[in-house]
Design a protein around this motif. Structure first.
Motif, PDB file in Angstrom:
ATOM      1  N   ASN A 103       8.881  -4.015   3.583  1.00 52.74           N
ATOM      2  CA  ASN A 103       9.027  -2.702   4.209  1.00 52.74           C
ATOM      3  C   ASN A 103       8.141  -1.618   3.596  1.00 52.74           C
ATOM      4  OD1 ASN A 103      11.247  -2.883   6.325  1.00 52.74           O
ATOM      5  ND2 ASN A 103      12.114  -4.009   4.604  1.00 52.74           N
ATOM      6  N   ALA A 104       7.419  -1.936   2.545  1.00 49.01           N
ATOM      7  CA  ALA A 104       6.577  -0.941   1.881  1.00 49.01           C
ATOM      8  C   ALA A 104       5.185  -0.894   2.510  1.00 49.01           C
ATOM      9  CB  ALA A 104       6.445  -1.268   0.402  1.00 49.01           C
ATOM     10  N   LYS A 105       4.604   0.275   2.467  1.00 49.29           N
ATOM     11  CA  LYS A 105       3.216   0.414   2.900  1.00 49.29           C
ATOM     12  C   LYS A 105       2.285   0.323   1.687  1.00 49.29           C
ATOM     13  CE  LYS A 105       0.010   3.261   5.460  1.00 49.29           C
ATOM     14  NZ  LYS A 105      -0.241   4.491   6.194  1.00 49.29           N
ATOM     15  N   TYR A 106       2.715   0.888   0.551  1.00 47.51           N
ATOM     16  CA  TYR A 106       1.914   0.896  -0.666  1.00 47.51           C
ATOM     17  C   TYR A 106       2.652   0.138  -1.763  1.00 47.51           C
ATOM     18  CZ  TYR A 106      -0.356   4.736   1.768  1.00 47.51           C
ATOM     19  OH  TYR A 106      -0.999   5.506   2.698  1.00 47.51           O
ATOM     20  N   PHE A 107       1.907  -0.695  -2.483  1.00 44.78           N
ATOM     21  CA  PHE A 107       2.468  -1.511  -3.557  1.00 44.78           C
ATOM     22  C   PHE A 107       1.505  -1.405  -4.737  1.00 44.78           C
ATOM     23  CE2 PHE A 107       2.794  -6.064  -5.216  1.00 44.78           C
ATOM     24  CZ  PHE A 107       3.874  -5.805  -6.013  1.00 44.78           C
ATOM     25  N   CYS A 108       1.959  -0.801  -5.838  1.00 39.28           N
ATOM     26  CA  CYS A 108       1.073  -0.527  -6.977  1.00 39.28           C
ATOM     27  C   CYS A 108       1.695  -0.965  -8.293  1.00 39.28           C
ATOM     28  CB  CYS A 108       0.781   0.967  -7.059  1.00 39.28           C
ATOM     29  SG  CYS A 108       0.055   1.651  -5.583  1.00 39.28           S
ATOM     30  N   GLY A 109       0.827  -1.069  -9.300  1.00 36.65           N
ATOM     31  CA  GLY A 109       1.273  -1.363 -10.645  1.00 36.65           C
ATOM     32  C   GLY A 109       0.093  -1.586 -11.552  1.00 36.65           C
ATOM     33  N   ILE A 110       0.364  -1.823 -12.833  1.00 34.28           N
ATOM     34  CA  ILE A 110      -0.704  -2.150 -13.761  1.00 34.28           C
ATOM     35  C   ILE A 110      -1.041  -3.625 -13.587  1.00 34.28           C
ATOM     36  CG2 ILE A 110      -0.121  -0.341 -15.409  1.00 34.28           C
ATOM     37  CD1 ILE A 110       1.219  -2.494 -17.135  1.00 34.28           C
ATOM     38  N   SER A 111      -2.225  -4.003 -13.983  1.00 34.27           N
ATOM     39  CA  SER A 111      -2.664  -5.382 -13.839  1.00 34.27           C
ATOM     40  C   SER A 111      -1.823  -6.281 -14.737  1.00 34.27           C
ATOM     41  CB  SER A 111      -4.138  -5.492 -14.215  1.00 34.27           C
ATOM     42  OG  SER A 111      -4.595  -6.797 -14.006  1.00 34.27           O
ATOM     43  N   SER A 112      -1.072  -7.172 -14.108  1.00 37.73           N
ATOM     44  CA  SER A 112      -0.192  -8.066 -14.853  1.00 37.73           C
ATOM     45  C   SER A 112       0.377  -9.101 -13.885  1.00 37.73           C
ATOM     46  CB  SER A 112       0.960  -7.269 -15.479  1.00 37.73           C
ATOM     47  OG  SER A 112       1.824  -6.798 -14.467  1.00 37.73           O
ATOM     48  N   SER A 113       1.312  -9.882 -14.373  1.00 35.18           N
ATOM     49  CA  SER A 113       1.964 -10.873 -13.520  1.00 35.18           C
ATOM     50  C   SER A 113       2.815 -10.231 -12.427  1.00 35.18           C
ATOM     51  CB  SER A 113       2.813 -11.831 -14.361  1.00 35.18           C
ATOM     52  OG  SER A 113       3.807 -11.098 -15.053  1.00 35.18           O
ATOM     53  N   LEU A 114       3.065  -8.928 -12.533  1.00 33.94           N
ATOM     54  CA  LEU A 114       3.817  -8.237 -11.483  1.00 33.94           C
ATOM     55  C   LEU A 114       3.130  -8.359 -10.128  1.00 33.94           C
ATOM     56  CD1 LEU A 114       4.837  -4.920 -13.283  1.00 33.94           C
ATOM     57  CD2 LEU A 114       6.286  -6.876 -12.771  1.00 33.94           C
ATOM     58  N   ALA A 115       1.819  -8.512 -10.144  1.00 35.67           N
ATOM     59  CA  ALA A 115       1.067  -8.612  -8.893  1.00 35.67           C
ATOM     60  C   ALA A 115       1.476  -9.834  -8.070  1.00 35.67           C
ATOM     61  CB  ALA A 115      -0.429  -8.663  -9.179  1.00 35.67           C
ATOM     62  N   HIS A 116       2.086 -10.831  -8.715  1.00 32.39           N
ATOM     63  CA  HIS A 116       2.517 -12.015  -7.973  1.00 32.39           C
ATOM     64  C   HIS A 116       3.559 -11.686  -6.911  1.00 32.39           C
ATOM     65  CE1 HIS A 116       1.120 -14.257 -11.725  1.00 32.39           C
ATOM     66  NE2 HIS A 116       0.223 -14.435 -10.784  1.00 32.39           N
ATOM     67  N   ASN A 117       4.239 -10.566  -7.058  1.00 29.88           N
ATOM     68  CA  ASN A 117       5.229 -10.168  -6.062  1.00 29.88           C
ATOM     69  C   ASN A 117       4.612  -9.882  -4.697  1.00 29.88           C
ATOM     70  OD1 ASN A 117       7.927 -10.003  -7.470  1.00 29.88           O
ATOM     71  ND2 ASN A 117       6.625  -8.870  -8.878  1.00 29.88           N
ATOM     72  N   GLN A 118       3.300  -9.669  -4.665  1.00 29.72           N
ATOM     73  CA  GLN A 118       2.656  -9.394  -3.385  1.00 29.72           C
ATOM     74  C   GLN A 118       2.747 -10.583  -2.427  1.00 29.72           C
ATOM     75  OE1 GLN A 118      -1.202  -8.305  -4.770  1.00 29.72           O
ATOM     76  NE2 GLN A 118      -2.069 -10.325  -4.517  1.00 29.72           N
ATOM     77  N   ILE A 119       3.060 -11.757  -2.927  1.00 28.93           N
ATOM     78  CA  ILE A 119       3.226 -12.924  -2.041  1.00 28.93           C
ATOM     79  C   ILE A 119       4.352 -12.678  -1.043  1.00 28.93           C
ATOM     80  CG2 ILE A 119       4.836 -14.241  -3.483  1.00 28.93           C
ATOM     81  CD1 ILE A 119       1.858 -15.794  -1.701  1.00 28.93           C
ATOM     82  N   PHE A 120       5.280 -11.775  -1.377  1.00 27.22           N
ATOM     83  CA  PHE A 120       6.390 -11.466  -0.480  1.00 27.22           C
ATOM     84  C   PHE A 120       6.124 -10.225   0.368  1.00 27.22           C
ATOM     85  CE2 PHE A 120       8.368 -13.735  -4.093  1.00 27.22           C
ATOM     86  CZ  PHE A 120       8.686 -14.890  -3.397  1.00 27.22           C
ATOM     87  N   GLY A 121       4.933  -9.689   0.267  1.00 30.19           N
ATOM     88  CA  GLY A 121       4.555  -8.530   1.067  1.00 30.19           C
ATOM     89  C   GLY A 121       4.071  -8.948   2.440  1.00 30.19           C
ATOM     90  N   HIS A 122       3.455  -8.016   3.119  1.00 31.51           N
ATOM     91  CA  HIS A 122       2.898  -8.311   4.441  1.00 31.51           C
ATOM     92  C   HIS A 122       1.429  -7.946   4.446  1.00 31.51           C
ATOM     93  CE1 HIS A 122       3.110  -4.009   5.366  1.00 31.51           C
ATOM     94  NE2 HIS A 122       4.316  -4.045   4.829  1.00 31.51           N
ATOM     95  N   ALA A 123       0.716  -8.366   5.474  1.00 31.14           N
ATOM     96  CA  ALA A 123      -0.734  -8.203   5.536  1.00 31.14           C
ATOM     97  C   ALA A 123      -1.181  -6.751   5.493  1.00 31.14           C
ATOM     98  CB  ALA A 123      -1.275  -8.885   6.790  1.00 31.14           C
ATOM     99  N   ASP A 124      -0.318  -5.824   5.880  1.00 27.59           N
ATOM    100  CA  ASP A 124      -0.705  -4.415   5.917  1.00 27.59           C
ATOM    101  C   ASP A 124      -0.374  -3.655   4.639  1.00 27.59           C
ATOM    102  OD1 ASP A 124      -1.692  -4.701   8.484  1.00 27.59           O
ATOM    103  OD2 ASP A 124       0.252  -4.275   9.388  1.00 27.59           O
ATOM    104  N   ASN A 125       0.188  -4.333   3.618  1.00 39.99           N
ATOM    105  CA  ASN A 125       0.441  -3.650   2.338  1.00 39.99           C
ATOM    106  C   ASN A 125      -0.874  -3.147   1.765  1.00 39.99           C
ATOM    107  OD1 ASN A 125       2.924  -5.986   1.392  1.00 39.99           O
ATOM    108  ND2 ASN A 125       3.330  -3.831   1.597  1.00 39.99           N
TER     109      ASN A 125
END
Length: 142
Positions: A103-125
């Motif tokens: 449901n998010a449009k923007y997904f941000c963070g510092i470079s780390s393993s947190l970025a793996h959560n983007q697998i559950f995002g959508h193409a328009d993130n």
């Protein structure tokens, strides 16, 4: 039922070796994507939480170094001030992660393993990860 422990030389008429679902930086198969889409679909059916347009995934609650925590608190506050919901992913469930990411449009963070959560995002993130973030704060995710 179909597991056979082999402890001596054995002959088979046929051996099936599954194909790789993906090879890093080269390709991925549709069935590899289907697995994640299945998980996302099931998670969204269960998700009942609040959603946010802007998410910042923080490591502030899991990094033990005092110096790192001070810097991360500053970063958390920056994103919060700029309309982002600060999320500590270790404190939420997989279903919540899926619901928030979908449901998010923007997904941000510092470079780390947190970025793996983007697998559950959508193409328009709109996804933005910064390795060295202190000098680029005004430009993150905008």
């Amino acid at each position: 039922d179909k597991v056979v422990i082999i402890n001596q030389p054995t002959v088979y008429a046929e051996v099936v070796i599954p194909e790789d679902g993906f090879v890093y930086d080269e390709y991925f198969t549709n069935s590899y994507l289907d697995m994640y889409q299945y998980i996302i679909k099931k998670g969204l059916k269960e998700f009942k939480g609040k959603t946010y347009e802007k998410l910042y995934f923080s490591k502030n609650k899991i990094i033990s170094s005092i110096e790192s925590n001070l810097n991360l608190k500053f970063i958390d506050k920056y994103f919060e001030t700029n309309g982002f919901k600060v999320i500590y992913p270790e404190q939420i469930t997989l279903v919540e992660t899926i619901g928030l990411m979908q449901n998010a449009k923007y997904f941000c963070g510092i470079s780390s393993s947190l970025a793996h959560n983007q697998i559950f995002g959508h193409a328009d993130n709109d996804i933005n990860w910064k390795a060295s973030f202190l000098h680029t704060l005004p430009n993150i995710c905008y």
